[in-house]
Motif scaffolding. Structure first.
Motif, short mmCIF file in Angstrom:
data_model
loop_
_atom_site.label_atom_id
_atom_site.label_comp_id
_atom_site.label_asym_id
_atom_site.label_seq_id
_atom_site.Cartn_x
_atom_site.Cartn_y
_atom_site.Cartn_z
N ILE A 193 0.81 -1.21 0.00
CA ILE A 193 0.00 0.00 0.00
C ILE A 193 0.85 1.27 0.00
O ILE A 193 0.57 2.21 -0.77
N ASN A 227 1.76 1.90 -3.41
CA ASN A 227 0.63 1.88 -4.35
C ASN A 227 0.84 0.84 -5.46
O ASN A 227 0.60 1.09 -6.64
N SER A 228 1.27 -0.36 -5.05
CA SER A 228 1.55 -1.39 -6.05
C SER A 228 1.29 -2.77 -5.46
O SER A 228 1.09 -2.94 -4.25
N HIS A 236 -8.10 1.55 -1.98
CA HIS A 236 -7.31 1.17 -3.15
C HIS A 236 -8.02 0.08 -3.94
O HIS A 236 -8.80 -0.70 -3.38
N LYS A 247 0.00 -1.24 -10.75
CA LYS A 247 -0.19 0.02 -10.04
C LYS A 247 -1.59 0.07 -9.46
O LYS A 247 -2.58 -0.08 -10.18
N GLN A 253 -6.71 4.78 -6.60
CA GLN A 253 -7.52 5.24 -5.49
C GLN A 253 -9.01 5.07 -5.80
O GLN A 253 -9.48 5.47 -6.86
#
Length: 542
Positions: free
Chosen positions: A142, A145-146, A169, A247, A250
């Motif tokens: 997290i 972001n991957s 996410h 990726k 949000q």
């Protein structure tokens, strides 16, 4: 010839075939064991043959979506290899190449023509199925972001593991949650958030692949040309995807879904004309697809056509209702139609599970919706007017179980260049049309269903993209054309009749990448990217 001699010869050939098959199976297993860096756990089964029919059939059929490929007449693999470590996959490639045996690679089993686990040729060449189903690790990061996700995992599993770590996410991929992530992204990977974030392939950061020499490469090692090709250039052409680094995007804490049916008697034709006018232009947080099928009408014995508007909105229902009132009042959406929930809960609903099904269903990793079917696809760039739709309704009512699915484009899909990845259908596309025809397993003659589908495809020609008439690579359709083996010197010319439909102007670049990274055409199947044609020089020599 004497009948006795014929019987003896036939029996001899059968015994020879069995003996050859056993030799290949035995040689492959021994070779893999020798070349594997990682030892096989003593309590793990990695090889399955028809000698153990029960376990073999269980593994073979475990992820098959299209039941027409479980028929006894369909060619089956000599052996199923289910690696549990990445080094096993390397060994599988090395040994298949050494033995001159073809590999078919399967991650999720959703390919519409079954080319990842069967053969479309008569007589079929012997092949081994390398099934990636035991390679399904997922590592969600997290802060970065991957996420790294192995090829055998399903997108439902990925969705669940992301939501485990964060409610804000997500990942923009498919609507059918049992899709194997390995093959899904190789074709593009569209889904209900593509208007906001693009395709799954547009959101890949890195990848791990085994090439035709059994070497493992990441993005840096494979180079940008190959990294470009595997993100939308179709599965089974360039190597074996071991894992993707994706990726994360949000998502709001609350999203809204709705499914609103409208029949012809409720003004479905007029509403659908309006949908085509706004589908690609409406707020990019809103994805409204249309499912079209014949249903029983209100009068006994009468059938009608129903259009169901199935939507995901990345926001709350109040905002959604404002957008719909302004842009699409014809549908008459109400507050009672809207369901607010978390993103992960919406993926369960979009995945066709009943309301209130817990998200843990996404971890089952198999597809509960299995049927016999044939499918085709198109891309639509101009609205189909009422007269065209009315002709379409007549054709739908001729069949028992057809289904059309229209998925809207626009938003981010219009902002990404058609050459950014091999997936070319971006700006100017209103929606992608998928046509399906289903039938029951016990039907003896299914030719009429195929003929109906072909006639529907002909009928739709004036209303869809032209020069080329497009098709979606993940909806394989062997009726568009097939590679022949050996290919000869006109491989790419022959393959262009289907390759350009899938990839448009990107097909030529895919051929060049293929020729460089797999010059022996080891990764070959009925619609794999071909090698560049060999041209004669001035001396007449190759």
């Amino acid at each position: 010839m004497d009948p006795c001699i014929t019987l003896i010869l036939t029996s001899f050939l059968i015994l020879l075939s069995f003996s050859t098959s056993y030799q290949i199976q035995d040689s492959f297993q021994k070779c893999v064991a020798i070349h594997s860096i990682t030892l096989f756990p003593s309590n793990s089964t990695l090889f399955y043959t028809s000698k153990n029919a029960s376990s073999y059939n269980t593994i073979l059929q475990s992820t098959i979506q299209n039941l027409r490929f479980i028929s006894p007449s369909v060619p089956k693999p000599l052996l199923i290899f289910t690696p549990i470590f990445e080094s096993h996959v390397q060994s599988g490639v090395i040994c298949a190449k050494k033995l001159g045996i073809q590999l078919r690679i399967r991650s999720g089993g959703h390919d519409y023509e079954g080319i990842s686990y069967t053969s479309g040729f008569e007589p079929p060449p012997p092949f081994i199925l390398l099934d990636l189903g035991k390679l399904r690790a997922i590592d969600v990061n997290i802060p970065d972001n991957s996420a790294w996700v192995q090829a055998g995992a399903t997108i439902g599993e990925l969705y669940y593991r992301i939501a485990e770590k964060s409610q804000s996410h997500g990942f923009p991929a498919g609507l059918c949650t049992s899709l194997g992530i390995g093959g899904h992204i190789t074709g593009g990977a569209y889904g209900p958030m593509m208007r906001k974030f693009g395709l799954g392939a547009d959101n890949v950061i890195d990848a791990i692949i085994v090439n035709a020499n059994g070497e493992i490469f990441d993005r840096k090692a494979m180079g940008e040309d190959l990294f470009w090709a595997i993100r939308g250039g179709g599965g089974g052409s360039f190597g074996i995807i071991l894992s993707w680094k994706v990726k994360l995007v949000q998502v709001p804490s609350i999203v809204t879904v709705f499914t609103v049916p409208r029949t012809l008697e409720q003004g479905a034709t007029r509403i659908l004309v309006k949908w085509q006018e706004i589908a690609d232009k409406i707020d990019e947080n809103l994805f409204i697809r249309v499912l079209i099928r014949p249903v029983n009408g209100t009068k006994t014995g009468m059938r009608t056509v129903q259009t169901s508007y199935n939507a995901l909105f990345l926001g709350r229902s109040d905002n959604l209702l404002q957008i719909m009132k302004k842009e699409f009042p014809e549908m008459g959406l109400t507050k009672n139609d809207c369901l607010e929930m978390s993103w992960i809960e919406s993926m369960v609903i979009i995945g066709r599970y009943p309301r209130n099904t817990p998200p843990e269903v996404l971890l089952q990793g198999t597809n509960p919706f299995k049927r016999n079917f044939k499918a085709k696809s198109d891309f639509v760039k101009e609205p189909i007017q009422e007269s065209g739709l009315e002709g379409l309704w007549k054709r739908l009512l001729e069949e028992e179980s057809p289904l059309l699915i229209w998925n809207p484009y626009g938003g981010m899909m219009s902002k990404i260049s058609e050459s950014e990845t091999p997936f070319p259908y971006r700006k100017g596309v209103i929606f992608m049309a998928q046509y399906l025809i289903y039938w029951e397993s016990e039907e003896k003659s299914v030719s009429r269903h195929y003929e109906w589908m072909r006639q529907l495809y002909v009928y739709m020609a004036p209303y869809v993209s032209k020069f080329p008439r497009g098709a979606y690579a993940n909806y394989r359709d062997l009726e568009l054309g097939m590679n022949m083996k050996p290919a000869g010197n006109n491989a790419s010319v022959s393959a262009s009749k289907w390759g350009i439909k899938y990839f448009n102007r990107n097909f030529k670049r895919l051929v060049l990448v293929k020729s460089r990274v797999d010059p022996d055409d080891f990764f070959w199947h009925e619609q794999s990217i071909p090698l560049e044609d060999v041209k004669k020089n001035n001396s007449g020599l190759f």
